[in-house]
Design a protein around this motif. Structure first.
Motif, PDB file in Angstrom:
ATOM      1  N   VAL A   8      56.425  41.089  28.927  1.00 30.89           N
ATOM      2  CA  VAL A   8      55.852  42.366  28.493  1.00 30.89           C
ATOM      3  C   VAL A   8      55.280  43.060  29.729  1.00 30.89           C
ATOM      4  N   GLN A  10      52.875  45.957  31.167  1.00 30.06           N
ATOM      5  CA  GLN A  10      51.743  46.831  30.858  1.00 30.06           C
ATOM      6  C   GLN A  10      51.608  47.815  32.017  1.00 30.06           C
ATOM      7  N   ALA A 197      54.185  45.276  24.015  1.00 27.19           N
ATOM      8  CA  ALA A 197      54.143  45.844  25.366  1.00 27.19           C
ATOM      9  C   ALA A 197      53.406  47.179  25.288  1.00 27.19           C
ATOM     10  N   SER A 198      52.249  47.240  25.923  1.00 31.00           N
ATOM     11  CA  SER A 198      51.314  48.329  25.667  1.00 31.00           C
ATOM     12  C   SER A 198      51.029  49.134  26.919  1.00 31.00           C
ATOM     13  N   SER A 214      48.465  43.985  26.300  1.00 33.48           N
ATOM     14  CA  SER A 214      49.826  43.511  26.008  1.00 33.48           C
ATOM     15  C   SER A 214      49.782  42.012  25.770  1.00 33.48           C
TER      16      SER A 214
END
Length: 294
Positions: A8, A10, A197-198, A214
């Protein structure tokens, strides 16, 4: 199928800096691939940030230049990529969309976010489908940040048998606590690995920041059976708290499928009893309720 390494990303996407945002995303994809990732997940609207007020100016076609570049990177590095974009649809509508590109560089398909809060619905149209993609790493489903509020999404993907559910997100930081509580539940609801995933940074137009955090999660009983080294003592396998970065975790999809076959609640569910018409059903009272959610 065997072991799968999920990453992921970020990252902060700056308003009006699309070329730089694309370069930063590519750099993180290369970093993840260098660490052995098979699947790299980017945040929602990674190219433009959450600039829905100017969506008519910043949205991009799919396929288009941005996805073409992601396809080239995926093929060069041999990784699957999921990324969120503000899409200019062929129907002249705008969508918040996730794309999935496989490791050969083929754009395999898209997910147009179904759920929108009241403000977004003035600018964005909603999708109606929950697509799945059969890759060499397993079956993958897609969702986005606001969908986390609706258990029906992960339950729908449970029906469709996904192994990994990728949630590209860009969630205002005032909802961090709420989303943090809901994410583990969605992983259990979907009986799958959930990759969140942020985005991070600030939305200068709206005057708030984005939550980050994330993470990659799975059913805690599966992780316990795997004797997984829990992050912070709970069901998160990896967690990025603040700032930019890449988190990677390795999961044995075959073992997860065997666990799921034994532990699934799917056979005990009774879909015919849900969402039937109810004479005195409580309905939404107006946009204010929805606007309080992410």
């Amino acid at each position: 199928m065997g072991r799968l390494r999920i990453a992921v990303v970020q990252m902060e996407s700056k308003l009006g800096r699309e070329p730089a945002n694309l370069r930063r995303a590519e750099r993180y994809v290369r970093q993840a691939a260098g660490d052995g990732a098979d699947l790299v997940c980017l945040p929602e609207a990674f190219l433009t940030s959450g600039n829905i007020l100017e969506v008519a100016d910043v949205a991009v076609p799919i396929p288009g230049d941005a996805t073409d570049q992601l396809c080239r990177v995926a093929a060069e590095l041999g990784v699957h990529i999921v990324a969120g974009l503000l899409e200019r649809g062929e129907d002249a509508s705008y969508y918040s969309t996730s794309v999935l590109i496989d490791r050969t560089g083929e754009l395999r398909g898209t997910y147009r976010r179904v759920h929108r809060h009241e403000l977004e619905s003035r600018y964005l149209a909603g999708g109606t489908e929950y697509p799945t993609f059969d890759l060499d790493i397993g079956r993958v489903g897609l969702m986005q940040g606001y969908d986390v509020n609706f258990p029906e999404v992960s339950r729908e993907y449970l029906r469709r048998g996904v192994d990994v559910l990728v949630c590209s997100a860009l969630v205002p930081d005032m909802f961090t606590y709420l989303v943090d509580m809901r994410l583990p539940v969605r992983a259990v609801d979907g009986e799958c690995v959930l990759a969140f995933a942020s985005g991070v940074g600030n939305n200068l137009y709206a005057g708030f920041g984005y939550m980050g955090r994330s993470q990659i999660l799975a059913d805690p009983l599966f992780l316990e059976s795997e004797r997984f080294d829990f992050e912070d003592g709970d069901e998160r396998m990896v967690l990025l708290a603040e700032g930019e970065g890449v988190g990677i975790v390795e999961v044995d999809i075959d073992r997860m499928r065997r666990y799921r076959d034994k532990a699934t609640l799917r056979n005990d569910s009774r879909p015919g009893t849900y969402w039937r018409p109810v004479a005195d059903a409580v309905t939404a009272t107006g946009p204010a309720t929805a606007a309080l959610q992410t």
